[in-house]
Design a protein around this motif. Structure first.
Motif, PDB file in Angstrom:
ATOM      1  N   PHE A  60     -10.259  -6.334 -45.087  1.00  0.00           N
ATOM      2  CA  PHE A  60     -10.728  -5.102 -46.541  1.00  0.00           C
ATOM      3  C   PHE A  60     -11.962  -4.968 -46.172  1.00  0.00           C
ATOM      4  N   VAL A  61     -12.438  -6.636 -45.748  1.00  0.00           N
ATOM      5  CA  VAL A  61     -14.387  -6.447 -46.375  1.00  0.00           C
ATOM      6  C   VAL A  61     -14.468  -5.745 -45.623  1.00  0.00           C
ATOM      7  N   ARG A  62     -14.306  -5.263 -44.082  1.00  0.00           N
ATOM      8  CA  ARG A  62     -14.644  -4.913 -43.099  1.00  0.00           C
ATOM      9  C   ARG A  62     -14.019  -3.460 -42.878  1.00  0.00           C
ATOM     10  N   HIS A  63     -13.296  -3.450 -43.180  1.00  0.00           N
ATOM     11  CA  HIS A  63     -12.544  -2.411 -42.991  1.00  0.00           C
ATOM     12  C   HIS A  63     -12.563  -0.535 -43.853  1.00  0.00           C
ATOM     13  N   SER A  64     -12.619  -1.865 -45.444  1.00  0.00           N
ATOM     14  CA  SER A  64     -13.380  -0.273 -46.023  1.00  0.00           C
ATOM     15  C   SER A  64     -14.939  -0.444 -46.467  1.00  0.00           C
ATOM     16  N   ARG A  65     -15.440  -1.343 -45.424  1.00  0.00           N
ATOM     17  CA  ARG A  65     -16.877  -0.999 -45.611  1.00  0.00           C
ATOM     18  C   ARG A  65     -16.978   0.326 -44.413  1.00  0.00           C
ATOM     19  N   TRP A  66     -16.459   0.017 -43.706  1.00  0.00           N
ATOM     20  CA  TRP A  66     -16.038   1.177 -41.475  1.00  0.00           C
ATOM     21  C   TRP A  66     -15.745   2.249 -42.502  1.00  0.00           C
ATOM     22  N   GLU A  67     -15.002   2.233 -43.494  1.00  0.00           N
ATOM     23  CA  GLU A  67     -14.674   3.382 -44.347  1.00  0.00           C
ATOM     24  C   GLU A  67     -15.464   4.156 -44.545  1.00  0.00           C
ATOM     25  N   GLU A  68     -15.722   3.555 -45.312  1.00  0.00           N
ATOM     26  CA  GLU A  68     -17.180   4.074 -46.693  1.00  0.00           C
ATOM     27  C   GLU A  68     -18.357   4.941 -45.625  1.00  0.00           C
ATOM     28  N   ALA A  69     -18.604   3.709 -43.899  1.00  0.00           N
ATOM     29  CA  ALA A  69     -19.636   4.169 -43.756  1.00  0.00           C
ATOM     30  C   ALA A  69     -19.460   5.528 -42.911  1.00  0.00           C
ATOM     31  N   GLY A  70     -18.151   5.571 -42.127  1.00  0.00           N
ATOM     32  CA  GLY A  70     -17.785   6.340 -41.067  1.00  0.00           C
ATOM     33  C   GLY A  70     -17.088   7.578 -41.895  1.00  0.00           C
ATOM     34  N   LEU A  71     -15.796   6.876 -41.778  1.00  0.00           N
ATOM     35  CA  LEU A  71     -14.813   8.458 -42.719  1.00  0.00           C
ATOM     36  C   LEU A  71     -15.204   8.993 -43.322  1.00  0.00           C
ATOM     37  N   GLN A  78      -7.662  17.471 -40.765  1.00  0.00           N
ATOM     38  CA  GLN A  78      -7.771  19.148 -40.538  1.00  0.00           C
ATOM     39  C   GLN A  78      -9.408  19.581 -40.189  1.00  0.00           C
ATOM     40  N   GLN A  79      -9.987  18.959 -41.567  1.00  0.00           N
ATOM     41  CA  GLN A  79     -11.327  19.547 -41.587  1.00  0.00           C
ATOM     42  C   GLN A  79     -12.687  19.308 -40.260  1.00  0.00           C
ATOM     43  N   LEU A  80     -12.651  17.260 -40.074  1.00  0.00           N
ATOM     44  CA  LEU A  80     -12.933  16.730 -39.259  1.00  0.00           C
ATOM     45  C   LEU A  80     -13.443  17.462 -37.907  1.00  0.00           C
ATOM     46  N   PRO A  81     -14.542  17.705 -37.073  1.00  0.00           N
ATOM     47  CA  PRO A  81     -14.295  18.032 -35.929  1.00  0.00           C
ATOM     48  C   PRO A  81     -14.080  17.040 -34.758  1.00  0.00           C
ATOM     49  N   ASP A  82     -13.686  17.582 -33.520  1.00  0.00           N
ATOM     50  CA  ASP A  82     -13.429  16.835 -32.404  1.00  0.00           C
ATOM     51  C   ASP A  82     -14.814  15.583 -32.460  1.00  0.00           C
ATOM     52  N   ALA A  83     -15.422  15.515 -32.699  1.00  0.00           N
ATOM     53  CA  ALA A  83     -17.117  15.499 -32.120  1.00  0.00           C
ATOM     54  C   ALA A  83     -17.031  13.946 -33.191  1.00  0.00           C
ATOM     55  N   CYS A  84     -16.503  14.244 -34.062  1.00  0.00           N
ATOM     56  CA  CYS A  84     -17.243  13.212 -35.557  1.00  0.00           C
ATOM     57  C   CYS A  84     -15.771  12.384 -35.170  1.00  0.00           C
ATOM     58  N   TRP A  85     -14.685  12.257 -34.697  1.00  0.00           N
ATOM     59  CA  TRP A  85     -13.580  11.257 -34.738  1.00  0.00           C
ATOM     60  C   TRP A  85     -13.911  10.654 -33.566  1.00  0.00           C
ATOM     61  N   THR A  86     -14.497  11.145 -32.263  1.00  0.00           N
ATOM     62  CA  THR A  86     -15.797  10.448 -31.300  1.00  0.00           C
ATOM     63  C   THR A  86     -16.840   9.737 -32.258  1.00  0.00           C
ATOM     64  N   GLU A  87     -17.289  10.144 -32.478  1.00  0.00           N
ATOM     65  CA  GLU A  87     -18.098   9.547 -33.320  1.00  0.00           C
ATOM     66  C   GLU A  87     -17.681   7.944 -34.283  1.00  0.00           C
ATOM     67  N   LEU A  88     -16.599   8.599 -34.321  1.00  0.00           N
ATOM     68  CA  LEU A  88     -15.665   6.936 -35.590  1.00  0.00           C
ATOM     69  C   LEU A  88     -15.684   6.058 -34.830  1.00  0.00           C
ATOM     70  N   ALA A  89     -15.036   6.660 -33.713  1.00  0.00           N
ATOM     71  CA  ALA A  89     -14.339   5.870 -32.484  1.00  0.00           C
ATOM     72  C   ALA A  89     -14.783   5.032 -32.293  1.00  0.00           C
ATOM     73  N   THR A  90     -15.714   4.673 -31.845  1.00  0.00           N
ATOM     74  CA  THR A  90     -17.150   3.926 -31.674  1.00  0.00           C
ATOM     75  C   THR A  90     -18.402   3.663 -32.604  1.00  0.00           C
ATOM     76  N   ALA A  91     -18.098   3.542 -33.579  1.00  0.00           N
ATOM     77  CA  ALA A  91     -18.858   3.397 -34.759  1.00  0.00           C
ATOM     78  C   ALA A  91     -18.648   1.780 -35.016  1.00  0.00           C
ATOM     79  N   SER A  92     -19.004   1.072 -35.497  1.00  0.00           N
ATOM     80  CA  SER A  92     -18.881  -0.358 -36.237  1.00  0.00           C
ATOM     81  C   SER A  92     -20.174  -0.244 -37.236  1.00  0.00           C
ATOM     82  N   VAL A  93     -19.478  -1.215 -37.587  1.00  0.00           N
ATOM     83  CA  VAL A  93     -20.203  -2.018 -39.131  1.00  0.00           C
ATOM     84  C   VAL A  93     -21.264  -2.962 -38.845  1.00  0.00           C
ATOM     85  N   ALA A  94     -22.403  -3.436 -39.251  1.00  0.00           N
ATOM     86  CA  ALA A  94     -23.248  -4.366 -38.992  1.00  0.00           C
ATOM     87  C   ALA A  94     -22.645  -4.886 -40.048  1.00  0.00           C
TER      88      ALA A  94
END
Ligand SMILES: [Fe+2]
Length: 128
Positions: free
Chosen positions: A37-48, A112-128
């Motif tokens: 949950f720590v990893r996931h929630s920080r990923w959500e906050e920094a990404g989506l 609905q709101q975010l363009p495809d480029a954002c999803w590509t960025e989110l899919a490859t992003a990781s949280v340090a």
């Protein structure tokens, strides 16, 4: 959402261990859940959440969900949680509700709101 499935799986395993009185398994599973949950929630906050925030979308909901993340992270890390069955079951229900709100409300809205480029960025992003 894949992380939510993983969180749901560990949550289910904790519930089964409690039901079956396999209490020796509960502390390890609870620690596992807290780490995921720590990893996931920080990923959500920094990404989506950050992507939506930058566009001024769902700002109030993001503030509320981040508050919930902080509260859930604190509660999952609380000393003695694995031995407090009632509190643990309540926390698992809160976690399931939180994931449900994100899956059913926030994520479809973000799709609905975010363009495809954002999803590509989110899919490859990781949280340090
Ligand atoms: Fe979340």
């Amino acid at each position: 959402m894949a992380d939510h499935a993983l969180i749901g799986d560990v949550t289910y395993r904790i519930g089964r261990a409690l039901d079956d009185q396999r209490l020796s398994e509960v502390p390890g599973l609870t620690s596992e859940l807290a780490a995921i949950f720590v990893r996931h929630s920080r990923w959500e906050e920094a990404g989506l959440f950050a992507q939506l925030w930058q566009r001024g979308e769902a700002v109030e909901e993001i503030v509320r969900l981040e508050d919930e993340h902080r509260r859930l992270r604190r509660s999952l890390a609380a000393e003695g949680l694995a031995n407090d069955v009632e509190r643990l079951r309540q926390l698992l229900a809160e976690l399931a509700h939180h994931a449900q709100v994100e899956d059913n409300d926030l994520f479809p809205f973000a799709m609905q709101q975010l363009p495809d480029a954002c999803w590509t960025e989110l899919a490859t992003a990781s949280v340090a």
